[in-house]
Design an enzyme around this catalytic site. Sequence first.
Site, mmCIF file in Angstrom:
data_model
loop_
_atom_site.group_PDB
_atom_site.id
_atom_site.type_symbol
_atom_site.label_atom_id
_atom_site.label_comp_id
_atom_site.label_asym_id
_atom_site.label_seq_id
_atom_site.Cartn_x
_atom_site.Cartn_y
_atom_site.Cartn_z
ATOM 1 C CB ALA A 1 -0.667 -0.054 0.704
ATOM 2 C CB SER A 2 1.418 4.318 0.880
ATOM 3 O OG SER A 2 0.701 5.193 0.960
ATOM 4 N N GLY A 3 3.341 4.093 0.079
ATOM 5 C CA GLY A 3 4.972 3.956 -0.963
ATOM 6 C C GLY A 3 5.704 2.340 -1.243
#
Length: 567
Positions: free
Chosen positions: A362-364
């Site tokens: 998720a995200s990064g």
Amino acid sequence: GLLAVFVICGAGLIALGMWLGGHQVEVKSNSTLVVDLPDEIEEDLPPDVRTDFFYEDQPTLWETVHAIRHAAKDPHIKALFLKSEGIDWGWAKIEELHDAIADFADSGKTVVAWMEGGDERDYYLCSVADELYMPPASMLRVDGFAAYVSFLKGTLDKVGIQADMEHIGEFKDAAEPLTRKNMSEPSKEALNALLDDRYADFVAGIADARGITAEEVKQKVDQGPYRSEDAMAAGLVDSVLYEDEVEDLLPGGQDGSRINLEDYVAHDSYGPITAPRIGLVFASGTIVPGKSGFDPVWGRTLGHETLIKALDEAKDDDKVKAIVLRVDSPGGDTYASNAMWRAVREAAKEKPVIASFSDLAASGGYYLAMGADSLVAEPGTLTGSIGVLGGKFNLSGLYQKIGMSVEVLSRGENAQFFSPVRNFTPAEREKFVSQLWADYKTFIGIVAQNRHQSPDEIDALARGRVWTGGQAYERSLVDTLGGFETAIALAKKRAGIASGTEVRYVVYPKVQRPFFRRLVDQLWNEPDDNARLRKAVMIPGVDVIRSIAKLAGRPSLTWMPYTIEIH
């Protein structure tokens, strides 16, 4: 005399080292592979295992899955015996092992499971067994799914701390526990969707494993939790037996041949020396600049320097024909995420790179995988969270409460931009938000390029929202559903390796179990007290307190929301 003692001791240590390094337990005919499920399991060895003398070196998820799949084809292995005393794994890891066990059963061999107790996670994993047992007077906590979110805004108000946060994307809610006293509607919408997806997958899995309808599973869930005797009456387990009584039912009874997972992993190999090689590059932990390690606030960390070095080693090895990038990360530092994405992209220019998502990408964690050729996720993976947040903490109220004063002298118009004793000024806020928007647009553009969509199309799916792997697949945020096996099959296909060809696996970052590490493992096999301690401190609010320390001093983060645990 003293010299002779040193020589003898040295020779003894060398001999013992050779034994520990090369010792393999013989696998006898008609053996049962015994898998004692740990309460926690790692994707790969921590990078500091060389220096952590008391680290318990237990099989990783990859080693466990690989060993079970190997055992399915091993003529010496007759059955698989699963033992669970309660696991605290994410759902993607559970699905990964669940599929390997199911394939073992489909090979015509027997799977027997014994649960000392547990909740939906233990039950989902063990329900795939041909025979499922529990001991008398134990508890099966199958009673539904709930997600708990703690908010500290009221607490921060009481101590005089203001969280001055900004975020890009209405679903990018990692800072909400610090800035609100309840969930925003977008946050509630996203979390409800995650619960619905997880519940539906659980119901479908149990219905298939126990041979009942989905409605019957829902009724049984609504009637939980169960004492083991009641679970048997409800048809959730096959019988109530003590562990030694289950041992009697295994091939050969109490005197039958057994081999535990640790010994079988040592017996199993990573493939023929001369076979074409597949590199397994592990990206585990919260993303930080620098080297990977462990941080008391962030926990397991994934440093961009460590991952880039691992990718370069795999890319530059001519014997490695393709790379499987295994991601288990909630994201973190924006710069480090971008640097790792570029390294993945550069590796993909040289040879195929397939990204395989574990519990979290998720995200990064999603960002860095955008350099890969294909993305593979488990249905239970938490992914997406394409967004950016950042800010600072105003501690002036706290200082006043404790009688502390701060006098500031500065030079330069924006010298107090990240001042800890006041909020952003309107001009500073405008500048800061514009910087976050720039990071967000970069993120969106990179995702759009990988997914072959327009930035506007990705923006509609982004805005910080977290998706399950199944939801991400439906929205073309990942290419296919599956785990290691699926990713490896794709890697072989892209590399022009025939599907039935044996390959050799090479793990990066390279971590060797040193002599004294193996010596400790052989002489002492203590339980993972650290894991129990970590579980003991997972109380409401603790993850939010950690968030304060995580956000402080890091103005821009591609980081998913507060810890999401659905159980």
